[in-house]
Design a protein around this motif. Structure first.
Motif, PDB file in Angstrom:
ATOM      1  N   ARG A 137      36.367  32.828  37.463  1.00 10.63           N
ATOM      2  CA  ARG A 137      35.694  31.671  36.885  1.00 10.63           C
ATOM      3  C   ARG A 137      34.455  31.274  37.675  1.00 10.63           C
ATOM      4  N   ARG A 138      34.465  31.541  38.972  1.00  9.38           N
ATOM      5  CA  ARG A 138      33.299  31.199  39.788  1.00  9.38           C
ATOM      6  C   ARG A 138      32.167  32.193  39.602  1.00  9.38           C
ATOM      7  N   LEU A 139      32.499  33.471  39.473  1.00 12.11           N
ATOM      8  CA  LEU A 139      31.495  34.525  39.346  1.00 12.11           C
ATOM      9  C   LEU A 139      31.661  35.190  37.990  1.00 12.11           C
ATOM     10  N   ALA A 140      30.647  35.112  37.174  1.00 11.22           N
ATOM     11  CA  ALA A 140      30.721  35.684  35.826  1.00 11.22           C
ATOM     12  C   ALA A 140      30.444  37.182  35.872  1.00 11.22           C
ATOM     13  N   GLY A 141      30.992  37.891  34.870  1.00 10.73           N
ATOM     14  CA  GLY A 141      30.703  39.311  34.690  1.00 10.73           C
ATOM     15  C   GLY A 141      31.503  40.250  35.566  1.00 10.73           C
ATOM     16  N   LEU A 142      32.682  39.846  36.049  1.00  7.33           N
ATOM     17  CA  LEU A 142      33.490  40.712  36.905  1.00  7.33           C
ATOM     18  C   LEU A 142      34.451  41.533  36.049  1.00  7.33           C
TER      19      LEU A 142
END
Length: 213
Positions: A100-105
């Protein structure tokens, strides 16, 4: 007549006189997760991958602080959260919060079983007056198979055909849309200008009274 105790209850009663000294974790089979970040269920990882070993007593805040700082660096492309036993739930929590903190994982999940060897030592009996020190405490080794979970999160695209693959979440965080303005007037109260417009209209019969006058 008393009912005979089951083998499990007898074993539990026997273990009451022991205390756990240590536990040694080792994966089942030839794999060894104690090495570098390229070991374990993801053996083809890049040398710069970050491996977060989650334990039962680990603090999620500390794990996520280090993971977020590491993944914020452009050189870090992959991170792995791994935990076994009671730490599997905390492992999933760390991975979901980071997504949720880093998009596109991109995510790949691996589930297997690991063998945990617990070493127990017998408790010394209560001392009695005049008793001499006895023999050293006896030790007992117990081997358990516990579930082990490893979650890989990558900035780069992964093979979607491999088992356990999950694509990036298109909406990583909750959308913050501005709330529509609400009027403070009550339902029965007229809006501004309505009362003056109504008062400006002549009441029925007022024109007739002026003509007769």
């Amino acid at each position: 007549m008393a009912k005979p105790a089951s083998p499990r209850s007898r074993q539990r009663r026997r273990m009451e006189n022991f205390r756990k000294v240590r536990s040694e974790e080792a994966p089942v089979g030839s794999e060894d997760e104690g090495g570098g970040p390229g070991s374990g269920p993801f053996a083809d990882l890049a040398p710069g991958a970050v491996h977060m070993r989650v334990k039962e007593g680990s603090k999620i805040r500390n794990l996520l602080a280090f993971a977020t700082t590491s993944m914020a660096q452009p050189a870090t492309r992959t991170i792995v959260f791994s935990g076994c036993g009671r730490a599997t739930t905390k492992t999933v929590t760390c991975a979901e919060i980071l997504k949720r903190r880093l998009a596109g994982l991109h995510q790949v999940t691996r589930l297997r079983y690991r063998s945990v060897r617990e070493v127990w030592q017998s408790l010394p009996p209560e001392p009695t007056p005049g008793q001499k020190p006895g023999e050293p405490a006896a030790s007992l080794s117990v081997l358990k198979n516990v579930p082990s979970l490893a979650i890989l999160l990558s900035k780069d695209s992964l093979d979607p055909r491999q088992p356990g693959y999950q694509p990036p979440n298109p909406h990583p965080g909750p959308s913050s849309q501005p709330a529509a303005p609400t009027s403070k007037r009550s339902l029965g109260e007229p809006a501004a200008g309505e009362g003056s417009a109504k008062r400006s209209q002549p009441e029925p019969g007022a024109a007739e009274e002026d003509q007769t006058a």
